[in-house]
Design an enzyme around this catalytic site. Structure first.
Site, PDB file in Angstrom:
ATOM      1  N   HIS A 261       0.824  -1.208   0.000  1.00 61.26           N
ATOM      2  CA  HIS A 261       0.000   0.000   0.000  1.00 61.26           C
ATOM      3  C   HIS A 261       0.865   1.268   0.000  1.00 61.26           C
ATOM      4  O   HIS A 261       1.861   1.358   0.691  1.00 61.26           O
ATOM      5  CB  HIS A 261      -0.947   0.005   1.207  1.00 61.26           C
ATOM      6  CG  HIS A 261      -0.259  -0.162   2.516  1.00 61.26           C
ATOM      7  ND1 HIS A 261      -0.181  -1.369   3.177  1.00 61.26           N
ATOM      8  CD2 HIS A 261       0.384   0.725   3.303  1.00 61.26           C
ATOM      9  CE1 HIS A 261       0.485  -1.216   4.305  1.00 61.26           C
ATOM     10  NE2 HIS A 261       0.839   0.040   4.406  1.00 61.26           N
ATOM     11  N   GLY A 262       0.430   2.233  -0.808  1.00 65.68           N
ATOM     12  CA  GLY A 262       1.083   3.529  -0.828  1.00 65.68           C
ATOM     13  C   GLY A 262       2.404   3.587  -1.558  1.00 65.68           C
ATOM     14  O   GLY A 262       3.090   4.610  -1.527  1.00 65.68           O
TER      15      GLY A 262
END
Length: 347
Positions: A261-262
């Site tokens: 994520h991210g």
């Protein structure tokens, strides 16, 4: 019998001629323009009716220059060669002349083995009301594929059997989603390829520990993938927790990779099989990550940087540097350490 078996299991080639290839790709033709091309093969193994190439280009150490005798003795009917090599081709062969046979063979392969167009929506596909087709007659959706409400399919999108496209996913013009792929919470640009069983847009491995318990952090970000991106089979790209996970134009991700994520990956990068990027990693443009590279949370890898296979990256890598090892460091430093160990270790 072997010829029959080979014909059954070899990729089907589209019918074309040497003249048609020369005209399409701007090549100089020497010989019979009507010479049929029924397939492509390595120059040492080529048979009559096939096209082969011979080149002295050496763009990297991976490219080996074959002995000139291989060109002289080939049975290929059509040969892609550089101008200075044409004199060594067998008499009677039709030649396609170019300064870059390696570059042009890629285009020719794509032309000869181009998949025949697929159109139409299978009656066995499940498509919710509210799916938006920009130009439905140009789309293909295979049997047992699922497309949920709010998804947008631009012209030329192909969704192969058994794929899942979740709510509000956007698939750009000409993008291909292969069987078993699962896509949610994502926008994918034009001419991208999502290979079999890739999972894009599911929640990441985001937890916080409170009172001795692991508490899941809700994810509300998306995955934003650019144009001409390839995502390998069984690769996972997680949605962001609060920000988007992003993959830049032209980046190629191999099979069995994990993008957490991210993560932000720049343009025209290569990630080889087994690469794992932890949450918040930033990878610059044109970076090269070898097989099974692991990158720790929040690390920045610069533009044009490279990381050797099986390395563990725990600190930032500046632009243009090559790192390797565990923990990864500058390549020259790693090689000095390795040489010292080889010299001083007791046998």
């Amino acid at each position: 019998m072997m010829k029959i078996l080979r014909s059954l299991f070899s990729p089907a080639a589209n019918k074309t001629t040497a003249g048609a290839l020369a005209a399409k790709f701007g090549l100089e033709l020497r010989g019979n323009a009507g010479e049929p091309v029924r397939g492509v093969a390595p120059i040492a193994d080529a048979r009559a009716g096939q096209l082969a190439f011979y080149s002295t280009e050496q763009n990297s150490n991976a490219f080996k220059i074959l002995p000139i005798e291989v060109l002289q003795k080939t049975r290929a009917t059509v040969i892609l060669v550089q101008p200075e090599m044409a004199q060594h081709a067998p008499a009677g062969a039709t030649l396609l002349i170019t300064d870059s046979p390696r570059g042009n063979i890629v285009k020719i392969l794509g032309e000869i083995y181009r998949e025949k167009p697929r159109f139409g929506i299978s009656k066995n596909a499940h498509i919710d009301r509210g799916v938006f087709f920009r130009k439905k007659r140009t789309n293909y959706v295979g049997q047992f594929a699922t497309i949920e409400r709010g998804a947008v399919l631009e012209p030329g999108v192909k969704v192969y059997p058994g794929a899942f496209i979740g709510r509000n996913v956007v698939l750009g013009r000409g993008t291909v989603v292969h069987s078993g792929a699962h896509i949610e919470n994502a926008t994918i640009g034009a001419e991208s390829v999502i290979n079999a069983n890739a999972v894009i847009g599911k929640d990441g491995f985001g937890y916080t520990r409170q009172n001795g318990k692991n508490i899941f952090i809700p994810h509300v970000g998306r995955v934003v993938i650019g144009e001409r991106v390839s995502v390998g089979a069984n690769t996972c790209i997680d949605r962001g927790a609060m920000t988007d996970t992003c993959v830049g134009d032209g980046t190629k991700i191999d099979n069995l990779c994990q993008v957490a994520h991210g993560v932000v990956i720049g343009k025209e990068c290569f990630l080889a099989s087994g690469v794992g990027l932890a949450g918040g990693v930033v990878v610059g443009d044109r970076a090269l990550l070898g097989g099974h590279v692991g990158v720790a949370n929040g690390v920045h890898i610069g533009n044009d940087a490279s990381v050797g296979a099986n390395s563990g990256v725990f600190r930032n890598i500046p632009d243009g540097e090559s790192h390797m090892g565990y923990p990864a460091g500058p390549g020259t430093e790693f090689m000095r350490h390795y040489a010292w160990l080889r010299k001083n270790v007791k046998k």
